[in-house]
Design a protein around this motif. Structure first.
Motif, mmCIF file in Angstrom:
data_model
loop_
_atom_site.group_PDB
_atom_site.id
_atom_site.type_symbol
_atom_site.label_atom_id
_atom_site.label_comp_id
_atom_site.label_asym_id
_atom_site.label_seq_id
_atom_site.Cartn_x
_atom_site.Cartn_y
_atom_site.Cartn_z
ATOM 1 N N ALA A 148 -5.662 6.204 8.630
ATOM 2 C CA ALA A 148 -4.916 6.132 7.375
ATOM 3 C C ALA A 148 -4.699 7.521 6.798
ATOM 4 C CB ALA A 148 -5.653 5.243 6.380
ATOM 5 N N ARG A 149 -5.741 8.335 6.809
ATOM 6 C CA ARG A 149 -5.613 9.724 6.322
ATOM 7 C C ARG A 149 -4.519 10.463 7.083
ATOM 8 N NH1 ARG A 149 -9.193 13.738 8.053
ATOM 9 N NH2 ARG A 149 -8.774 12.725 10.066
ATOM 10 N N ASP A 150 -4.514 10.308 8.407
ATOM 11 C CA ASP A 150 -3.519 10.997 9.229
ATOM 12 C C ASP A 150 -2.108 10.510 8.928
ATOM 13 O OD1 ASP A 150 -5.576 12.411 10.382
ATOM 14 O OD2 ASP A 150 -5.625 11.222 12.222
ATOM 15 N N LYS A 151 -1.937 9.217 8.675
ATOM 16 C CA LYS A 151 -0.609 8.681 8.372
ATOM 17 C C LYS A 151 -0.117 9.183 7.009
ATOM 18 C CE LYS A 151 -0.318 4.550 11.251
ATOM 19 N NZ LYS A 151 0.926 5.021 11.907
ATOM 20 N N ILE A 152 -1.032 9.316 6.055
ATOM 21 C CA ILE A 152 -0.647 9.856 4.751
ATOM 22 C C ILE A 152 -0.194 11.307 4.894
ATOM 23 C CG2 ILE A 152 -1.514 10.498 2.459
ATOM 24 C CD1 ILE A 152 -3.355 7.986 2.687
ATOM 25 N N SER A 207 7.013 15.833 -6.091
ATOM 26 C CA SER A 207 6.317 17.025 -6.595
ATOM 27 C C SER A 207 4.937 16.636 -7.068
ATOM 28 C CB SER A 207 7.102 17.635 -7.767
ATOM 29 O OG SER A 207 6.373 18.685 -8.343
ATOM 30 N N LEU A 208 3.923 17.356 -6.596
ATOM 31 C CA LEU A 208 2.551 17.104 -7.029
ATOM 32 C C LEU A 208 2.237 17.949 -8.253
ATOM 33 C CD1 LEU A 208 0.665 17.073 -3.619
ATOM 34 C CD2 LEU A 208 1.288 15.122 -5.024
ATOM 35 N N GLY A 209 1.837 17.306 -9.314
ATOM 36 C CA GLY A 209 1.522 18.029 -10.539
ATOM 37 C C GLY A 209 0.086 18.450 -10.577
ATOM 38 N N LEU A 210 -0.242 19.543 -9.941
ATOM 39 C CA LEU A 210 -1.625 20.016 -9.896
ATOM 40 C C LEU A 210 -1.766 21.318 -10.662
ATOM 41 C CD1 LEU A 210 -2.356 19.323 -6.130
ATOM 42 C CD2 LEU A 210 -2.927 17.905 -8.079
ATOM 43 N N ILE A 234 3.580 11.544 3.940
ATOM 44 C CA ILE A 234 3.693 12.120 2.596
ATOM 45 C C ILE A 234 3.417 13.616 2.700
ATOM 46 C CG2 ILE A 234 2.904 12.039 0.203
ATOM 47 C CD1 ILE A 234 2.195 9.127 0.574
ATOM 48 N N ASP A 235 2.163 14.026 2.638
ATOM 49 C CA ASP A 235 1.799 15.421 2.880
ATOM 50 C C ASP A 235 0.278 15.562 2.873
ATOM 51 O OD1 ASP A 235 0.981 15.596 0.127
ATOM 52 O OD2 ASP A 235 3.023 16.124 -0.436
ATOM 53 N N ALA A 280 0.829 -1.209 0.000
ATOM 54 C CA ALA A 280 0.000 0.000 0.000
ATOM 55 C C ALA A 280 0.861 1.256 0.000
ATOM 56 C CB ALA A 280 -0.933 -0.007 1.211
ATOM 57 N N TRP A 281 1.902 1.237 0.804
ATOM 58 C CA TRP A 281 2.777 2.414 0.885
ATOM 59 C C TRP A 281 3.619 2.591 -0.367
ATOM 60 C CZ3 TRP A 281 2.274 6.564 3.653
ATOM 61 C CH2 TRP A 281 1.492 6.491 4.800
ATOM 62 N N LYS A 282 3.970 1.507 -1.040
ATOM 63 C CA LYS A 282 4.665 1.639 -2.322
ATOM 64 C C LYS A 282 3.768 2.351 -3.326
ATOM 65 C CE LYS A 282 7.817 -2.339 -2.183
ATOM 66 N NZ LYS A 282 8.121 -3.668 -2.799
ATOM 67 N N LEU A 283 2.501 1.969 -3.363
ATOM 68 C CA LEU A 283 1.568 2.610 -4.289
ATOM 69 C C LEU A 283 1.381 4.082 -3.939
ATOM 70 C CD1 LEU A 283 -1.188 -0.161 -4.663
ATOM 71 C CD2 LEU A 283 0.971 0.116 -5.900
#
Length: 260
Positions: free
Chosen positions: A206-210, A257-260, A214-215, A178-181
């Motif tokens: 799970a939301r809090d861990k992400i 980098s998030l491409g938004l 990650i961010d 899951a974390w690899k994805l």
């Protein structure tokens, strides 16, 4: 937040066993900040197979009680469809897409992707559907080779990761996958896959861990932006994360980098 994968319609699949457990789960969702939820009961030929009218009756009954109790949450119809030849016809006939959109949540054999999977996916795409692979991290094919998820994305399939997997609810190997994805940007939606067998806390944990690992922007994409696109039947970007070499000379570090 929006939960795109749940089994809380009572007595329809292997999820909620009673009306009371369904309402209890919806209450916990609302208290934690869920504003919308898609009720994705299993649809599997020969096992969980029901008419549109049967699903609709149970959905409307639950929806009416939620409104009566004043719970501020919106329910949307949906299904988790087991892939099989010609399943696109069942999806059309029984209205098995997510919230009436062109998106459809699909699953297949957890022990390994079957030989006809790509063909079945192709038929969905040809029929105009946008497939989302449910709990991708739990398939042996993906656990063995995580790039299988990337290959699915390359073939126009979106990826959903389940909250219990992120926090270790299905064991270390599933959690690692899951974390690899998540870290590679190979996940588009976070779903609870809630079956009303425990409390609803896994989604929020799970939301809090992400957010922590990650961010917050990624957590928002997976729990709000992308699922809202499903509800609105708007196209999601398949790619939103780009890995670039660090500007530091000779460094092996990378930045996200998030491409938004």
């Amino acid at each position: 937040m929006i939960d795109c994968h749940t089994h809380i319609i009572p007595n329809l699949d292997d999820g909620a066993a009673s009306f009371e457990s369904s309402l209890r789960a919806i209450g916990q969702m609302s208290e934690g900040g869920i504003s919308s939820v898609i009720l994705t009961s299993h649809y599997m030929r020969g096992l969980y197979q029901y008419s549109h009218e049967d699903y609709e009756a149970k959905f409307r009954e639950l929806e009416a009680e939620v409104k009566h109790l004043g719970i501020p949450i919106t329910l949307y119809p949906g299904a988790e469809v087991f892939l099989s030849p010609g399943i696109e016809e069942d999806i059309k006939k029984h209205g098995l897409t997510l919230a009436g959109s062109s998106y459809v949540l699909v699953e297949t054999d957890l022990n390994g992707f079957p030989a006809d999977m790509n063909r079945n996916i192709f038929e969905l795409l040809r029929a105009g559907f946008k497939p989302i692979l449910a709990h991708a991290e739990r398939y042996v094919s993906v656990m063995t080779k995580s790039r299988e998820a990337r290959e699915m994305i390359n073939h126009s399939v979106y990826i959903q990761v389940s909250a219990p997997s992120v926090i270790g609810g299905y064991g270390d190997k599933v959690k690692e996958t899951a974390w690899k994805l998540l870290n590679n940007g190979w996940a588009h939606l976070l779903g609870s896959d809630h079956h009303c067998r425990s409390d609803y806390s896994a989604f929020f944990k799970a939301r809090d861990k992400i957010i922590k690992h990650i961010d917050a922007q990624t957590a928002e994409l997976l729990t709000m932006t992308h699922p809202q696109a499903v509800l609105d039947d708007r196209k999601m970007d398949f790619d939103y994360v780009f890995i670039q070499p660090s500007p530091k000379k000779h460094s092996k570090n990378f930045f996200r980098s998030l491409g938004l």
